[in-house]
Design a protein around this motif. Structure first.
Motif, PDB file in Angstrom:
ATOM      1  N   HIS A  33       0.738  -1.358  -0.026  1.00  0.00           N
ATOM      2  CA  HIS A  33      -0.001   0.120  -0.111  1.00  0.00           C
ATOM      3  C   HIS A  33       1.021   1.295  -0.155  1.00  0.00           C
ATOM      4  O   HIS A  33       0.249   2.497  -0.152  1.00  0.00           O
ATOM      5  CB  HIS A  33      -1.203  -0.008   1.081  1.00  0.00           C
ATOM      6  CG  HIS A  33      -2.162  -1.225   1.096  1.00  0.00           C
ATOM      7  ND1 HIS A  33      -2.232  -1.837   1.837  1.00  0.00           N
ATOM      8  CD2 HIS A  33      -2.749  -1.267  -0.210  1.00  0.00           C
ATOM      9  CE1 HIS A  33      -3.337  -2.555   1.787  1.00  0.00           C
ATOM     10  NE2 HIS A  33      -3.769  -2.269   0.342  1.00  0.00           N
ATOM     11  N   TYR A  34       2.030   1.042   0.176  1.00  0.00           N
ATOM     12  CA  TYR A  34       2.927   2.253   0.117  1.00  0.00           C
ATOM     13  C   TYR A  34       3.902   2.145  -0.934  1.00  0.00           C
ATOM     14  O   TYR A  34       4.459   1.135  -1.357  1.00  0.00           O
ATOM     15  CB  TYR A  34       3.884   2.398   1.253  1.00  0.00           C
ATOM     16  CG  TYR A  34       2.819   3.010   2.536  1.00  0.00           C
ATOM     17  CD1 TYR A  34       3.178   4.433   2.587  1.00  0.00           C
ATOM     18  CD2 TYR A  34       2.049   2.242   3.341  1.00  0.00           C
ATOM     19  CE1 TYR A  34       2.134   5.039   3.718  1.00  0.00           C
ATOM     20  CE2 TYR A  34       1.309   2.774   4.215  1.00  0.00           C
ATOM     21  CZ  TYR A  34       1.519   4.217   4.574  1.00  0.00           C
ATOM     22  OH  TYR A  34       0.689   4.847   5.545  1.00  0.00           O
ATOM     23  N   PHE A  52       1.251   6.681   0.776  1.00  0.00           N
ATOM     24  CA  PHE A  52       0.264   5.707   0.579  1.00  0.00           C
ATOM     25  C   PHE A  52      -0.410   5.986  -0.808  1.00  0.00           C
ATOM     26  O   PHE A  52      -0.546   7.238  -1.093  1.00  0.00           O
ATOM     27  CB  PHE A  52      -0.865   5.782   1.545  1.00  0.00           C
ATOM     28  CG  PHE A  52      -2.198   4.835   1.737  1.00  0.00           C
ATOM     29  CD1 PHE A  52      -2.182   3.825   1.934  1.00  0.00           C
ATOM     30  CD2 PHE A  52      -3.328   5.493   0.932  1.00  0.00           C
ATOM     31  CE1 PHE A  52      -3.331   2.958   1.848  1.00  0.00           C
ATOM     32  CE2 PHE A  52      -4.381   4.811   0.643  1.00  0.00           C
ATOM     33  CZ  PHE A  52      -4.293   3.400   0.931  1.00  0.00           C
ATOM     34  N   THR A  54      -3.013   4.664  -4.435  1.00  0.00           N
ATOM     35  CA  THR A  54      -3.968   3.794  -4.815  1.00  0.00           C
ATOM     36  C   THR A  54      -3.850   3.870  -6.528  1.00  0.00           C
ATOM     37  O   THR A  54      -2.903   4.744  -6.982  1.00  0.00           O
ATOM     38  CB  THR A  54      -5.356   4.006  -4.634  1.00  0.00           C
ATOM     39  OG1 THR A  54      -6.263   3.095  -4.994  1.00  0.00           O
ATOM     40  CG2 THR A  54      -5.741   5.444  -5.127  1.00  0.00           C
ATOM     41  N   TRP A  63      -2.111   9.684  -5.150  1.00  0.00           N
ATOM     42  CA  TRP A  63      -1.630  10.008  -3.780  1.00  0.00           C
ATOM     43  C   TRP A  63      -2.000  11.533  -3.331  1.00  0.00           C
ATOM     44  O   TRP A  63      -2.237  12.355  -4.137  1.00  0.00           O
ATOM     45  CB  TRP A  63      -0.076   9.547  -3.620  1.00  0.00           C
ATOM     46  CG  TRP A  63       0.690  10.641  -3.972  1.00  0.00           C
ATOM     47  CD1 TRP A  63       1.111  11.582  -3.391  1.00  0.00           C
ATOM     48  CD2 TRP A  63       1.126  10.355  -5.346  1.00  0.00           C
ATOM     49  NE1 TRP A  63       2.162  12.476  -4.506  1.00  0.00           N
ATOM     50  CE2 TRP A  63       1.925  11.668  -5.669  1.00  0.00           C
ATOM     51  CE3 TRP A  63       1.300   9.685  -6.371  1.00  0.00           C
ATOM     52  CZ2 TRP A  63       2.841  11.658  -6.715  1.00  0.00           C
ATOM     53  CZ3 TRP A  63       1.739   9.820  -7.692  1.00  0.00           C
ATOM     54  CH2 TRP A  63       2.499  11.049  -7.655  1.00  0.00           C
ATOM     55  N   LEU A 120      -8.691   6.165  -3.141  1.00  0.00           N
ATOM     56  CA  LEU A 120      -8.007   6.161  -1.753  1.00  0.00           C
ATOM     57  C   LEU A 120      -8.683   5.516  -0.631  1.00  0.00           C
ATOM     58  O   LEU A 120      -8.125   4.742   0.159  1.00  0.00           O
ATOM     59  CB  LEU A 120      -7.647   7.544  -1.465  1.00  0.00           C
ATOM     60  CG  LEU A 120      -6.501   8.077  -2.523  1.00  0.00           C
ATOM     61  CD1 LEU A 120      -6.518   9.692  -2.412  1.00  0.00           C
ATOM     62  CD2 LEU A 120      -5.165   7.635  -2.483  1.00  0.00           C
ATOM     63  N   PHE A 121     -10.040   6.109  -0.240  1.00  0.00           N
ATOM     64  CA  PHE A 121     -10.729   5.556   0.995  1.00  0.00           C
ATOM     65  C   PHE A 121     -11.056   3.926   0.629  1.00  0.00           C
ATOM     66  O   PHE A 121     -10.969   3.454   1.833  1.00  0.00           O
ATOM     67  CB  PHE A 121     -12.054   6.165   0.965  1.00  0.00           C
ATOM     68  CG  PHE A 121     -12.131   7.523   1.210  1.00  0.00           C
ATOM     69  CD1 PHE A 121     -10.975   8.383   1.866  1.00  0.00           C
ATOM     70  CD2 PHE A 121     -13.013   8.300   0.948  1.00  0.00           C
ATOM     71  CE1 PHE A 121     -10.755   9.572   2.093  1.00  0.00           C
ATOM     72  CE2 PHE A 121     -13.147   9.759   1.380  1.00  0.00           C
ATOM     73  CZ  PHE A 121     -12.167  10.316   1.922  1.00  0.00           C
ATOM     74  N   ARG A 123      -9.136   1.793  -0.723  1.00  0.00           N
ATOM     75  CA  ARG A 123      -7.748   1.053  -0.569  1.00  0.00           C
ATOM     76  C   ARG A 123      -7.196   1.196   0.891  1.00  0.00           C
ATOM     77  O   ARG A 123      -7.021   0.173   1.419  1.00  0.00           O
ATOM     78  CB  ARG A 123      -6.749   1.640  -1.655  1.00  0.00           C
ATOM     79  CG  ARG A 123      -5.215   0.855  -1.459  1.00  0.00           C
ATOM     80  CD  ARG A 123      -4.550   0.960  -2.643  1.00  0.00           C
ATOM     81  NE  ARG A 123      -3.263   0.719  -2.699  1.00  0.00           N
ATOM     82  CZ  ARG A 123      -2.905  -0.659  -2.975  1.00  0.00           C
ATOM     83  NH1 ARG A 123      -3.559  -1.515  -3.514  1.00  0.00           N
ATOM     84  NH2 ARG A 123      -1.460  -0.615  -3.122  1.00  0.00           N
ATOM     85  N   SER A 124      -7.731   2.183   1.594  1.00  0.00           N
ATOM     86  CA  SER A 124      -7.155   2.226   2.994  1.00  0.00           C
ATOM     87  C   SER A 124      -8.291   1.667   4.085  1.00  0.00           C
ATOM     88  O   SER A 124      -7.866   1.222   5.142  1.00  0.00           O
ATOM     89  CB  SER A 124      -7.454   3.743   3.509  1.00  0.00           C
ATOM     90  OG  SER A 124      -8.536   4.173   3.742  1.00  0.00           O
ATOM     91  N   ARG A 126     -11.076   2.742   4.995  1.00  0.00           N
ATOM     92  CA  ARG A 126     -11.836   3.621   5.838  1.00  0.00           C
ATOM     93  C   ARG A 126     -12.176   4.884   5.172  1.00  0.00           C
ATOM     94  O   ARG A 126     -11.517   5.113   4.121  1.00  0.00           O
ATOM     95  CB  ARG A 126     -11.048   3.973   7.151  1.00  0.00           C
ATOM     96  CG  ARG A 126      -9.593   4.569   6.817  1.00  0.00           C
ATOM     97  CD  ARG A 126      -8.705   4.670   8.081  1.00  0.00           C
ATOM     98  NE  ARG A 126      -7.388   5.129   7.803  1.00  0.00           N
ATOM     99  CZ  ARG A 126      -7.184   6.269   7.976  1.00  0.00           C
ATOM    100  NH1 ARG A 126      -7.685   7.049   8.862  1.00  0.00           N
ATOM    101  NH2 ARG A 126      -5.993   6.663   7.751  1.00  0.00           N
TER     102      ARG A 126
END
Length: 180
Positions: A33-34, A52, A54, A63, A120-121, A123-124, A126
């Motif tokens: 993820h990074y 981080f 996506t 990012w 992005l949300f 992939r994270s 949250r």
């Protein structure tokens, strides 16, 4: 097309569409993820920043960063030229695998910010209390978009004398679609 040799910088171009190499590259993108952004200032000073990230199905990377950060300023100073490395840094020596990209980056177009925020949300795992306005106008942050023009994945380690030499496989971007 050629095998990896010292003369070509240990880059294998024969296997550029090899399904195993493509599967390896997809696995790395899905599981890590990074990434490390590699940029350079206008006067030639390199800078590396972990972020981080996506990506979308066309293999564009995204990012968010502060506009004033060194890597963002380097993008503005160098027409967006940069490189990205995606790799798992927790594996033991000699077991590392990575995928490497060269291309260009820029601030994301304002009309696409909301959709990329959702990537992005997702992939994270949250949802953060942010809106598109948090990356537009007077905000100190932006979402950036990177489009690769070249890619390589970790190749075999070749025995040369009493040494092992790491190789790369150049990946054909036309046959490499991003994992879903």
């Amino acid at each position: 097309m050629e095998l990896a040799t010292a003369e070509n910088g240990w880059v294998n171009t024969i296997a550029s569409s090899n399904p195993e190499a493509i599967a390896q590259a997809r696995h790395i993108l899905q599981s890590v993820h990074y990434c490390s952004l590699s940029t350079c200032s206008a006067d030639g000073f390199p800078w590396v920043s972990p972020v981080f990230f996506t990506y979308d199905e066309q293999l564009n990377f995204y990012w968010s960063s502060a506009i004033a950060s060194r890597h963002s300023q380097n993008l503005y100073a160098n027409n967006g030229r940069m490189a990205i490395a995606v790799y798992n840094s927790s594996v033991e020596e000699g077991k590392g695998q990575g995928i490497y990209f060269y291309g260009t980056a820029a601030e994301l177009e304002p009309t696409r910010v909301e959709a990329v925020m959702q990537l992005l949300f997702k992939r994270s795992g949250r949802v953060l209390p942010r809106t598109a306005e948090d990356y537009l106008n007077d905000s100190p942050r932006r979402i950036y978009h990177f489009q690769p023009t070249e890619a390589w994945v970790t190749g075999d380690r070749l025995p040369i004398g009493n040494q092992l030499v790491d190789t790369k496989i150049q990946v054909n971007l036309a046959t490499f679609s991003a994992p879903s």
